[in-house]
Write a protein that holds these residues in place. Structure first.
Motif, PDB file in Angstrom:
ATOM      1  N   VAL A  11      10.242  -1.109   5.850  1.00 47.59           N
ATOM      2  CA  VAL A  11      10.097  -2.451   5.261  1.00 47.59           C
ATOM      3  C   VAL A  11      10.402  -2.318   3.767  1.00 47.59           C
ATOM      4  N   ARG A  12      11.224  -3.226   3.262  1.00 45.45           N
ATOM      5  CA  ARG A  12      11.556  -3.162   1.833  1.00 45.45           C
ATOM      6  C   ARG A  12      10.605  -4.076   1.065  1.00 45.45           C
ATOM      7  N   PHE A  13       9.467  -3.494   0.607  1.00 48.92           N
ATOM      8  CA  PHE A  13       8.518  -4.274  -0.183  1.00 48.92           C
ATOM      9  C   PHE A  13       9.019  -4.365  -1.628  1.00 48.92           C
ATOM     10  N   PRO A  14       8.634  -5.448  -2.342  1.00 50.38           N
ATOM     11  CA  PRO A  14       9.154  -5.619  -3.714  1.00 50.38           C
ATOM     12  C   PRO A  14       8.574  -4.597  -4.684  1.00 50.38           C
TER      13      PRO A  14
ATOM     14  N   ASP B 214       0.338  -1.592  17.776  1.00 46.66           N
ATOM     15  CA  ASP B 214       1.459  -0.651  17.656  1.00 46.66           C
ATOM     16  C   ASP B 214       1.226   0.316  16.487  1.00 46.66           C
ATOM     17  N   ARG B 215       0.760   1.529  16.796  1.00 46.88           N
ATOM     18  CA  ARG B 215       0.416   2.514  15.751  1.00 46.88           C
ATOM     19  C   ARG B 215       1.656   2.970  14.970  1.00 46.88           C
ATOM     20  N   SER B 216       2.785   3.054  15.649  1.00 45.68           N
ATOM     21  CA  SER B 216       3.955   3.575  14.938  1.00 45.68           C
ATOM     22  C   SER B 216       4.481   2.524  13.941  1.00 45.68           C
ATOM     23  N   ARG B 217       4.355   1.226  14.316  1.00 46.15           N
ATOM     24  CA  ARG B 217       4.739   0.182  13.346  1.00 46.15           C
ATOM     25  C   ARG B 217       3.772   0.182  12.164  1.00 46.15           C
ATOM     26  N   LEU B 218       2.472   0.407  12.462  1.00 47.09           N
ATOM     27  CA  LEU B 218       1.461   0.468  11.403  1.00 47.09           C
ATOM     28  C   LEU B 218       1.800   1.601  10.423  1.00 47.09           C
ATOM     29  N   ALA B 219       2.203   2.730  10.978  1.00 51.45           N
ATOM     30  CA  ALA B 219       2.577   3.880  10.137  1.00 51.45           C
ATOM     31  C   ALA B 219       3.792   3.544   9.277  1.00 51.45           C
ATOM     32  N   ASP B 220       4.770   2.850   9.868  1.00 52.54           N
ATOM     33  CA  ASP B 220       5.981   2.465   9.110  1.00 52.54           C
ATOM     34  C   ASP B 220       5.628   1.530   7.951  1.00 52.54           C
ATOM     35  N   ILE B 221       4.768   0.551   8.238  1.00 50.81           N
ATOM     36  CA  ILE B 221       4.408  -0.421   7.193  1.00 50.81           C
ATOM     37  C   ILE B 221       3.604   0.277   6.083  1.00 50.81           C
ATOM     38  N   ALA B 222       2.645   1.119   6.490  1.00 51.92           N
ATOM     39  CA  ALA B 222       1.843   1.854   5.498  1.00 51.92           C
ATOM     40  C   ALA B 222       2.732   2.743   4.637  1.00 51.92           C
ATOM     41  N   ALA B 223       3.669   3.439   5.273  1.00 48.60           N
ATOM     42  CA  ALA B 223       4.567   4.339   4.523  1.00 48.60           C
ATOM     43  C   ALA B 223       5.442   3.543   3.563  1.00 48.60           C
TER      44      ALA B 223
END
Ligand code: KG4
Ligand code: ZN
Length: 376
Positions: free
Chosen positions: A199-202, A241-250
């Protein structure tokens, strides 16, 4: 000289003995994390009550682990700000009583200066030069600032956060992600399995865009990022979805780290300094360590990263800085008041405020008066 240090500025009850400013003889920390976890943040009343309960035992243990008797303590050092007023008062009162009882000098220490000094306690790494400039990035739950240090006691603030501290951004982000408190270690942990580009956060341009007349500001801003995460989660819920959670956290972690590293890079260029200290709880973040290490390599800069023992709040950094000759001394120390908003690298002014730090989400702060910061 054996200095007994006391640190109670936030939720860690800590005491340590450090000899000659650099040899750590004991370093005892009672973490209150478990006590505050049910509330999702630090509750000042619980923090101060537990400092009162646990400080006597922590002090006794620090002297015992140092293999010393009380009369072998040469001085008592204590954090007098910045931090939570009610927590600071417990340590400060105990330190005054102890110094008077032992007939030993009292030394008042600035918590932020102690964080910078923490890298000098590492046995394996040579300390940054006592004289000679380096940059210091202090990143904790309550503070985020970038300093130019021209030697111990000579600090010039280059930039600071305009809203949330970096640790606060981690803690609030973790809350939104349902990862619990404290958020920094939780996000750090789950991010290891995630994709930081998912995810491209600002990235706030606070530092790059603002001008103070002559030079580009080196300030930080993290509140926009937190809002972006909130809206993202609203529009695209994670579910189970744990893997999506990991992606967002990262991805969220990557944005915080990128902003910090960009600020340091600008400071290195602007100040023409190739030496960097990173200290405070957030310095334990693995991605920040990787990215500052990479930055230092690209700039040919020397880098000191505080280790887990000294990165978070501890009393060894307080005793060490006092042993290195810094701090408020003499009669001025015995009449010191707790200074919740004590600054570093400011003009000699600091504001006393009543209330809680906003990161705890339990109230704002009311400006009472402005006082002169004690000379040191
Ligand atoms: O320096 P510190 O122990 O206490 C203060 O002076 O505030 O810093 C605590 C902050 C918390 O916000 C915590 O979430 C953050 O440091 N922190 C981390 C990590 N470990 C602690 N943030 C990111 N990654 C970590 N590994
Ligand atoms: Zn701290």
């Amino acid at each position: 000289m054996n200095v007994l240090g006391i640190e109670t500025s936030c939720d860690e009850t800590a005491a340590a003995v450090v000899a000659d400013g650099c040899r750590v003889r004991s370093n005892v920390v009672f973490s209150q994390v478990a006590l505050h976890q049910p509330y999702g943040g630090i509750v000042p009343e619980i923090a101060s009550r537990n400092h009162t309960l646990h400080l006597p035992g922590v002090l006794t243990e620090a002297v015992r682990q140092a293999g010393m008797a009380w009369h072998q303590v040469d001085a008592v050092a204590v954090t007098y700000g910045p931090g939570l007023a009610s927590s600071l008062l417990v340590g400060l009162s105990a330190a005054k009583a102890l110094a008077l009882r032992l007939h030993k000098p009292l030394i008042g220490i600035n918590h932020l200066e102690a964080h910078v000094y923490s890298v000098c306690l590492e046995a394996e790494t040579p300390a940054p030069p006592a004289a000679g400039a380096f940059l210091a990035l202090i990143v904790s739950g309550g503070h985020t600032c970038l300093m130019r240090v021209d030697g111990l006691g000579q600090y010039r603030r280059l930039g600071q956060t305009r809203d949330d501290a970096a640790g606060e951004a981690f803690d609030k982000g973790a809350q939104l992600l349902g990862l619990g408190y404290p958020g920094g270690p939780a996000i750090d942990q789950i991010s290891r399995a995630g994709n930081p580009q998912a995810v491209r956060f600002p990235r706030s341009r606070a530092g790059a865009a603002a001008h103070d007349g002559r030079a580009t500001s080196l300030d930080f801003s993290f509140s926009g990022l937190k809002t972006a995460l909130r809206y993202y989660l609203k529009s695209q819920p994670v579910g189970t979805d744990r893997s999506r959670l990991a992606d967002i956290a990262a991805s969220y972690q990557e944005a915080i780290v990128d902003m910090l590293v960009a600020g340091v890079a600008r400071a290195m260029q602007r100040e023409r300094i190739a030496a960097l200290v990173v200290a405070g709880g957030v310095c334990l973040n693995h991605r920040l360590r990787e990215k500052t290490t990479d930055l230092a390599r690209r700039h040919g800069a020397r880098l000191w990263l505080a280790s887990p023992a000294y990165g978070g709040d501890n009393a060894a950094m307080v005793a060490g800085l006092a042993g290195a000759g810094q701090g408020v001394r003499g009669d001025a120390a015995l009449t010191l008041d707790a200074c919740p908003n004590l600054g570093i690298g400011d003009a000699k002014k600091s504001e006393i405020r009543l209330g809680f730090r906003s990161r705890f989400g339990v109230g704002g702060s009311t400006k009472l008066e402005t006082i002169s910061k004690p000379e040191y």
